[in-house]
Design an enzyme around this catalytic site. Structure first.
Site, PDB file in Angstrom:
ATOM      1  N   CYS A 339     -32.977 -34.449 -40.501  1.00  0.00           N
ATOM      2  CA  CYS A 339     -33.023 -33.640 -41.712  1.00  0.00           C
ATOM      3  C   CYS A 339     -34.200 -32.668 -41.789  1.00  0.00           C
ATOM      4  O   CYS A 339     -33.987 -31.502 -42.158  1.00  0.00           O
ATOM      5  CB  CYS A 339     -32.944 -34.484 -42.982  1.00  0.00           C
ATOM      6  SG  CYS A 339     -33.225 -36.220 -42.812  1.00  0.00           S
ATOM      7  N   ARG A 368     -35.559 -44.425 -33.120  1.00  0.00           N
ATOM      8  CA  ARG A 368     -36.077 -45.305 -34.158  1.00  0.00           C
ATOM      9  C   ARG A 368     -36.589 -46.565 -33.511  1.00  0.00           C
ATOM     10  O   ARG A 368     -35.931 -47.135 -32.644  1.00  0.00           O
ATOM     11  CB  ARG A 368     -34.975 -45.652 -35.165  1.00  0.00           C
ATOM     12  CG  ARG A 368     -34.498 -44.415 -35.887  1.00  0.00           C
ATOM     13  CD  ARG A 368     -33.495 -44.756 -36.952  1.00  0.00           C
ATOM     14  NE  ARG A 368     -33.053 -43.519 -37.583  1.00  0.00           N
ATOM     15  CZ  ARG A 368     -32.114 -43.455 -38.510  1.00  0.00           C
ATOM     16  NH1 ARG A 368     -31.515 -44.563 -38.920  1.00  0.00           N
ATOM     17  NH2 ARG A 368     -31.776 -42.303 -39.035  1.00  0.00           N
ATOM     18  N   GLN A 386     -26.801 -39.060 -33.821  1.00  0.00           N
ATOM     19  CA  GLN A 386     -26.097 -38.968 -35.091  1.00  0.00           C
ATOM     20  C   GLN A 386     -25.197 -37.746 -35.091  1.00  0.00           C
ATOM     21  O   GLN A 386     -25.584 -36.686 -34.610  1.00  0.00           O
ATOM     22  CB  GLN A 386     -27.096 -38.819 -36.234  1.00  0.00           C
ATOM     23  CG  GLN A 386     -27.975 -40.032 -36.424  1.00  0.00           C
ATOM     24  CD  GLN A 386     -28.885 -39.859 -37.630  1.00  0.00           C
ATOM     25  OE1 GLN A 386     -29.601 -38.870 -37.735  1.00  0.00           O
ATOM     26  NE2 GLN A 386     -28.837 -40.810 -38.531  1.00  0.00           N
ATOM     27  N   ASP A 388     -24.685 -35.558 -37.320  1.00  0.00           N
ATOM     28  CA  ASP A 388     -25.444 -35.383 -38.545  1.00  0.00           C
ATOM     29  C   ASP A 388     -25.158 -34.032 -39.150  1.00  0.00           C
ATOM     30  O   ASP A 388     -25.059 -33.033 -38.450  1.00  0.00           O
ATOM     31  CB  ASP A 388     -26.933 -35.472 -38.190  1.00  0.00           C
ATOM     32  CG  ASP A 388     -27.759 -35.891 -39.373  1.00  0.00           C
ATOM     33  OD1 ASP A 388     -27.191 -36.142 -40.444  1.00  0.00           O
ATOM     34  OD2 ASP A 388     -28.990 -35.974 -39.203  1.00  0.00           O
ATOM     35  N   HIS A 390     -26.077 -31.565 -42.741  1.00  0.00           N
ATOM     36  CA  HIS A 390     -26.701 -31.353 -44.048  1.00  0.00           C
ATOM     37  C   HIS A 390     -26.007 -30.178 -44.703  1.00  0.00           C
ATOM     38  O   HIS A 390     -25.894 -29.112 -44.104  1.00  0.00           O
ATOM     39  CB  HIS A 390     -28.203 -31.113 -43.900  1.00  0.00           C
ATOM     40  CG  HIS A 390     -28.897 -32.329 -43.395  1.00  0.00           C
ATOM     41  ND1 HIS A 390     -29.087 -32.573 -42.065  1.00  0.00           N
ATOM     42  CD2 HIS A 390     -29.360 -33.419 -44.055  1.00  0.00           C
ATOM     43  CE1 HIS A 390     -29.662 -33.760 -41.915  1.00  0.00           C
ATOM     44  NE2 HIS A 390     -29.833 -34.295 -43.100  1.00  0.00           N
ATOM     45  N   LYS A 470     -25.484 -42.600 -53.235  1.00  0.00           N
ATOM     46  CA  LYS A 470     -24.743 -42.402 -51.993  1.00  0.00           C
ATOM     47  C   LYS A 470     -23.432 -43.158 -52.009  1.00  0.00           C
ATOM     48  O   LYS A 470     -23.227 -44.069 -52.814  1.00  0.00           O
ATOM     49  CB  LYS A 470     -25.580 -42.874 -50.804  1.00  0.00           C
ATOM     50  CG  LYS A 470     -25.914 -44.353 -50.865  1.00  0.00           C
ATOM     51  CD  LYS A 470     -26.632 -44.799 -49.595  1.00  0.00           C
ATOM     52  CE  LYS A 470     -26.948 -46.301 -49.672  1.00  0.00           C
ATOM     53  NZ  LYS A 470     -27.545 -46.830 -48.452  1.00  0.00           N
ATOM     54  N   HIS A 516     -26.564 -35.224 -47.359  1.00  0.00           N
ATOM     55  CA  HIS A 516     -26.718 -35.740 -45.998  1.00  0.00           C
ATOM     56  C   HIS A 516     -25.440 -36.459 -45.692  1.00  0.00           C
ATOM     57  O   HIS A 516     -24.931 -37.170 -46.554  1.00  0.00           O
ATOM     58  CB  HIS A 516     -27.708 -36.892 -45.901  1.00  0.00           C
ATOM     59  CG  HIS A 516     -29.101 -36.633 -46.180  1.00  0.00           C
ATOM     60  ND1 HIS A 516     -30.007 -36.441 -45.194  1.00  0.00           N
ATOM     61  CD2 HIS A 516     -29.786 -36.595 -47.338  1.00  0.00           C
ATOM     62  CE1 HIS A 516     -31.203 -36.312 -45.735  1.00  0.00           C
ATOM     63  NE2 HIS A 516     -31.093 -36.402 -47.028  1.00  0.00           N
TER      64      HIS A 516
END
Length: 641
Positions: A339, A368, A386, A388, A390, A470, A516
């Site tokens: 992000c 991570r 990910q 991912d 946004h 979420k 997200h």
RNA sequence: GCCGGUGUGGCGCAGUCCGGUAGCGCAGGCGACUUGUAAUCGUCAGGCCGUCGGUUCGAAUCCGACCACCGGCUCCA
């Protein structure tokens, strides 16, 4: 007296009758299956006396509620057996759980259970069951309870903590007593140990008292218990089935990936076949994202500490980040999320409302630091790719974005054969950032999206992240296991942190909302789940090898090569297994590799231009023209069925 | 990270308790067999027994540390 039943009817019973008497009066079958009751909405033992006007439901052993009672009672019997066999053992808590139960113990002198002990404990449990010991409920005052359990420090702590879930309520505690053994417990329990029996002790493990790693590590024994031997056998079979599908095992067998110790824990390498499957998944995802109006971006794996200070990750997520690297006077971190980088892309220009919604997408690999004990195959790794995205949008676009996003997510998951969804809407927690009005707007928009998508969901009050509400989407796989998959989060924090703005139609500056969203969650984890869902038998569109041509004899090899050529020309992933071993052996190998199609070609095929089609999980079909087979397989691949 | 278990050719395992320079099956190479729907036969090669250190005349085997994996706990902005 009269009591009423769940179906609305009522029943006359003699004064002083119990819930068990009620069950017996309704029928022998019900009496036999009954394990507890619900009286006026509260769980109770079958021995509970009823009163005029009570609303009573009988809990039977073949329901989840009933199994919990069975499991809870079985846990007691196990603890009783452990105390018999290990004098001086301190027992902590022993609740029912999905599929079974556990009980935590502290053995004298730091003793440990061995696998052999499980067998001994189980034998003693069966003796207790055979003795038909009644479960007797007693109500004690708090002081009486403390006296009764004076030599059981964990029970004393529970009573002092007045934990209603553990049988301590206000100034009273309830206790269930068998012959020579008693436990603090809220109940209810089955009337007698003879009602138990379909159980098995599974494994021993360490567990912290109260789940707190700063407190003592106890010895936990897990068991499973069911209403019948048949149900127990079915459960054990499901476990075998899950083992058969284990992606770690299949990943090696099918030559998809492995975890080289030289690289480190939680860091997989994908082999050519696994890499191909992964590419197919990613290509599909990219195509869909392109069609849905996403822009593709790419961001690096490292960034200076200042970025993660701005984003707040160093403040909130430092434990999950890899340690910093010092380079030329600056401090760099591997990114734990994408992000912050996407925020910078948004911020690279001044944005107008005409630019919104702006949907940025990337397969971004993040790192991570997962503690060594939690790593688990591909489903829990340290290098996570990910899918991912946004989405930056104006406040009035939020609802529309969320509902189209949810539809998009479900469409993609369905393509991978995942069709059962359960969603959770996590709402504002006690500690939160942002304005309550924003939270309400976003939460409502998320709820509307769920309603619009028509999938079942439940609201998890206060379970949202501190920065946003979420939706978590869970799927059920082919054997009914539940996996957390996609997440949609509305973020109130990043836009102000990065001071993101757009110029509205009113020519003033506004803050965008940020959504997200990860759909696979992590490509690695999704890959692992897919392998288990399909038990390694990937559908044709994802299979690394879709068809293998087997010439019956060496003199059919020339024809086999021409069939292979036709398949390849049609874009089919295929190979040939030459006739240097018997046909049966080659078929067996192809089946073990879980190939969708085996094509056998012999004399009649050479003559007629056909193939014998042996599909995975289907019947052999002879004399199929090559063109016909190619057409069918192409349809199957195109439709991703 | 914590508790318990495991680590022996590419894979699955035996040998470890009672120290005396490693064995089986599959896979692989080679040769023969030429096969119509889930295992053809023979032969050959392949391992400093997770790593490092210690004890010992001698360690896969005993001891210690570390690494990785398995089952849990914990964590999961």
């Amino acid at each position: 007296m009269k009591v009423s039943l769940p179906d609305g009817s009522s029943r006359d019973l003699p004064d002083g009758a119990t819930a068990g008497d009620l069950a017996a009066s309704i029928g022998r079958g019900l009496a036999k299956a009954a394990v507890a009751a619900v009286v006026n909405g509260a769980q109770a033992d079958l021995g509970r006396s009823l009163h005029e006007g009570d609303e009573v439901a009988i809990v039977t052993s073949n329901t989840e509620e009933g199994r919990y009672v069975l499991r809870h009672s079985t846990a007691h019997v196990m603890a009783q057996a452990v105390c018999d066999l290990f004098p001086g053992a301190k027992y902590a808590i022993g609740p029912p759980i999905d599929d079974g139960f556990y009980y935590d113990f502290d053995l004298p002198d730091g003793g440990r259970f061995s696998d052999d002990d499980l067998g001994r404990i189980e034998v003693r449990m069966r003796e207790i069951v055979g003795e038909d010991q009644p479960f007797v409920r007693e109500e004690l005052s708090r002081d009486e309870g403390l006296a009764r359990f004076a030599d059981q420090p964990f029970k004393v702590e529970i009573i002092e903590g007045v934990d209603p879930d553990e049988g301590a309520v206000g100034t009273a505690v309830s206790v269930y007593r068998n012959v020579g053994w008693a436990d603090l417990c809220r109940g209810p329990h089955v009337p007698s140990t003879s009602r138990l029996g379909s159980f098995k002790l599974m494994k021993v493990a360490g567990a912290y008292w109260r789940g707190d790693e700063k407190r003592p590590m106890l010895q936990r024994i897990y068991g499973t218990a069911w209403e019948s031997d048949k149900a127990l056998a079915e459960h054990l079979h499901r476990l075998e089935e899950a083992e058969r599908r284990d992606h770690r095992k299949l990943g090696l067998e099918l030559d998809l990936f492995h975890f080289p110790p030289e690289i480190g824990g939680g860091l997989p390498v994908f082999h050519p076949k696994g890499g191909l499957v992964r590419k197919l998944m990613e290509d599909f995802s990219r195509d869909e994202h392109e069609a849905a109006g996403y822009s593709f971006v790419w961001t690096p794996h490292l960034a200076k500490s200042t970025l993660f200070e701005t984003s707040g990750h160093l403040q909130w997520y430092a434990d999950g980040m890899y340690p910093p690297m010092e380079m030329e006077g600056a401090t760099y971190y591997p990114k734990p999320m994408n992000c912050p980088m996407h925020m910078l892309i948004y911020k690279s220009q001044s944005r107008s409302y005409r630019d919104l919604p702006m949907r940025l997408f990337e397969f971004g690999t993040v790192y991570r630091f997962e503690r060594s004990g939690v790593l688990h195959g591909l489903t829990r790794v340290r290098g996570i790719t990910q899918d991912d995205s946004h989405i930056f949008c104006a406040p009035d676009q939020l609802a529309g974005e969320l509902s189209s996003l949810l539809a998009f997510v479900l469409k993609i998951l369905r393509t991978f054969g995942l069709t059962e969804f359960e969603a959770e809407l996590a709402t504002r927690p006690e500690k939160f950032v942002g304005e309550p009005a924003e939270w309400d707007q976003a939460t409502e928009a998320l709820g509307d999206a769920l309603e619009g998508a028509g999938i079942s969901y439940k609201v998890a009050e206060g379970e949202g992240a501190f920065y946003a509400p979420k939706i978590d989407i869970h799927v059920r796989d082919a054997i009914g296991r539940r996996w957390q998959m996609s997440t949609l989060q509305v973020d109130f924090q990043l836009a102000p942190r990065f001071d993101l703005e757009f110029v509205g139609a009113d020519n003033t500056r506004h803050r965008p909302f940020i959504i997200h969203r990860a759909l696979f969650g992590s490509v690695e984890r999704f890959f692992g789940i897919l392998i288990e869902h399909y038990a390694g038998a990937l559908p044709a569109w994802l299979a690394p090898v879709q068809a293998r041509v087997l010439p019956v004899r060496a003199d059919h090899e020339e024809y086999a090569a021409s069939v292979l050529g036709q398949l390849k020309a049609a874009g089919i992933r295929a190979d040939v297994a030459e006739a240097d071993e018997p046909l049966g052996g080659r078929i067996r190998k192809a089946k073990l590799e879980k190939l969708p199609y085996v094509l056998v070609v012999g004399d009649s095929d050479v003559e007629a231009g056909t193939v014998g089609v042996n599909p995975r999980g289907g019947e052999v079909e002879r004399d199929v023209p090559v063109g016909t087979f190619v057409g069918r397989l192409r349809d199957e691949v195109t439709s991703r069925s």
